[in-house]
Motif scaffolding. Structure first.
Motif, PDB file in Angstrom:
ATOM      1  N   UNK A   1     -21.480   1.933 -62.290  1.00 29.20           N
ATOM      2  CA  UNK A   1     -21.487   0.849 -61.302  1.00 29.20           C
ATOM      3  C   UNK A   1     -22.613  -0.156 -61.522  1.00 29.20           C
ATOM      4  N   UNK A   2     -23.775   0.321 -61.956  1.00 26.96           N
ATOM      5  CA  UNK A   2     -24.886  -0.595 -62.222  1.00 26.96           C
ATOM      6  C   UNK A   2     -24.542  -1.525 -63.379  1.00 26.96           C
ATOM      7  N   UNK A   3     -23.928  -0.989 -64.417  1.00 26.48           N
ATOM      8  CA  UNK A   3     -23.558  -1.797 -65.573  1.00 26.48           C
ATOM      9  C   UNK A   3     -22.510  -2.851 -65.191  1.00 26.48           C
ATOM     10  N   UNK A   4     -21.507  -2.463 -64.410  1.00 18.64           N
ATOM     11  CA  UNK A   4     -20.457  -3.392 -63.995  1.00 18.64           C
ATOM     12  C   UNK A   4     -21.034  -4.499 -63.121  1.00 18.64           C
ATOM     13  N   UNK A   5     -21.858  -4.134 -62.156  1.00 19.64           N
ATOM     14  CA  UNK A   5     -22.458  -5.120 -61.261  1.00 19.64           C
ATOM     15  C   UNK A   5     -23.366  -6.071 -62.026  1.00 19.64           C
ATOM     16  N   UNK A   6     -24.164  -5.533 -62.936  1.00 16.82           N
ATOM     17  CA  UNK A   6     -25.048  -6.378 -63.743  1.00 16.82           C
ATOM     18  C   UNK A   6     -24.250  -7.321 -64.631  1.00 16.82           C
ATOM     19  N   UNK A   7     -23.145  -6.839 -65.166  1.00 16.41           N
ATOM     20  CA  UNK A   7     -22.294  -7.683 -65.996  1.00 16.41           C
ATOM     21  C   UNK A   7     -21.678  -8.816 -65.172  1.00 16.41           C
ATOM     22  N   UNK A   8     -21.265  -8.534 -63.953  1.00  8.53           N
ATOM     23  CA  UNK A   8     -20.719  -9.573 -63.071  1.00  8.53           C
ATOM     24  C   UNK A   8     -21.768 -10.650 -62.791  1.00  8.53           C
ATOM     25  N   UNK A   9     -22.992 -10.223 -62.528  1.00  8.20           N
ATOM     26  CA  UNK A   9     -24.073 -11.181 -62.285  1.00  8.20           C
ATOM     27  C   UNK A   9     -24.317 -12.018 -63.538  1.00  8.20           C
ATOM     28  N   UNK A  10     -24.304 -11.372 -64.700  1.00  8.78           N
ATOM     29  CA  UNK A  10     -24.521 -12.081 -65.966  1.00  8.78           C
ATOM     30  C   UNK A  10     -23.464 -13.171 -66.158  1.00  8.78           C
ATOM     31  N   UNK A  11     -22.205 -12.835 -65.909  1.00  4.19           N
ATOM     32  CA  UNK A  11     -21.136 -13.814 -66.080  1.00  4.19           C
ATOM     33  C   UNK A  11     -21.237 -14.948 -65.058  1.00  4.19           C
ATOM     34  N   UNK A  12     -21.651 -14.632 -63.851  1.00  3.42           N
ATOM     35  CA  UNK A  12     -21.819 -15.677 -62.838  1.00  3.42           C
ATOM     36  C   UNK A  12     -22.955 -16.622 -63.229  1.00  3.42           C
ATOM     37  N   UNK A  13     -24.012 -16.095 -63.825  1.00  5.17           N
ATOM     38  CA  UNK A  13     -25.133 -16.935 -64.247  1.00  5.17           C
ATOM     39  C   UNK A  13     -24.767 -17.826 -65.425  1.00  5.17           C
ATOM     40  N   UNK A  14     -23.708 -17.477 -66.161  1.00 10.60           N
ATOM     41  CA  UNK A  14     -23.276 -18.265 -67.295  1.00 10.60           C
ATOM     42  C   UNK A  14     -22.428 -19.467 -66.921  1.00 10.60           C
ATOM     43  N   UNK A  15     -22.151 -19.626 -65.657  1.00  5.83           N
ATOM     44  CA  UNK A  15     -21.351 -20.768 -65.213  1.00  5.83           C
ATOM     45  C   UNK A  15     -22.121 -22.064 -65.393  1.00  5.83           C
TER      46      UNK A  15
END
Length: 75
Positions: free
Chosen positions: A24-38
């Motif tokens: 869950x930590x990896x998935x959540x961190x990945x979601x944040x990473x993709x949102x920051x790439x906008x």
């Protein structure tokens, strides 16, 4: 003997619970990473992003508590 068995069982459960928080930590961190790439107007700080940040904080806090408990169990 019973107390030693209980302690070993507790350690095993803590280790398993700690390992299960990694996904869950990896998935959540990945979601944040993709949102920051906008870019442009898509780069917003909204409620979903705030929720993701709180979730990461919660998971990391739980992991820290489990690690401390493991240290206590191992000594």
């Amino acid at each position: 003997m019973n107390e030693t068995h209980h302690l070993m069982e507790t350690r095993k459960n803590l280790e398993r619970a700690l390992a299960e928080t990694e996904g869950p930590l990896r998935v959540t961190s990945e979601c944040i990473y993709h949102r920051e790439g906008r870019k442009g107007i898509d780069l917003v700080n909204d409620m979903p992003e705030n929720s993701l940040m709180r979730e990461v904080d919660t998971i990391k806090g739980s992991q820290d508590r489990m690690r401390k408990m493991l240290e206590q169990v191992n000594y």
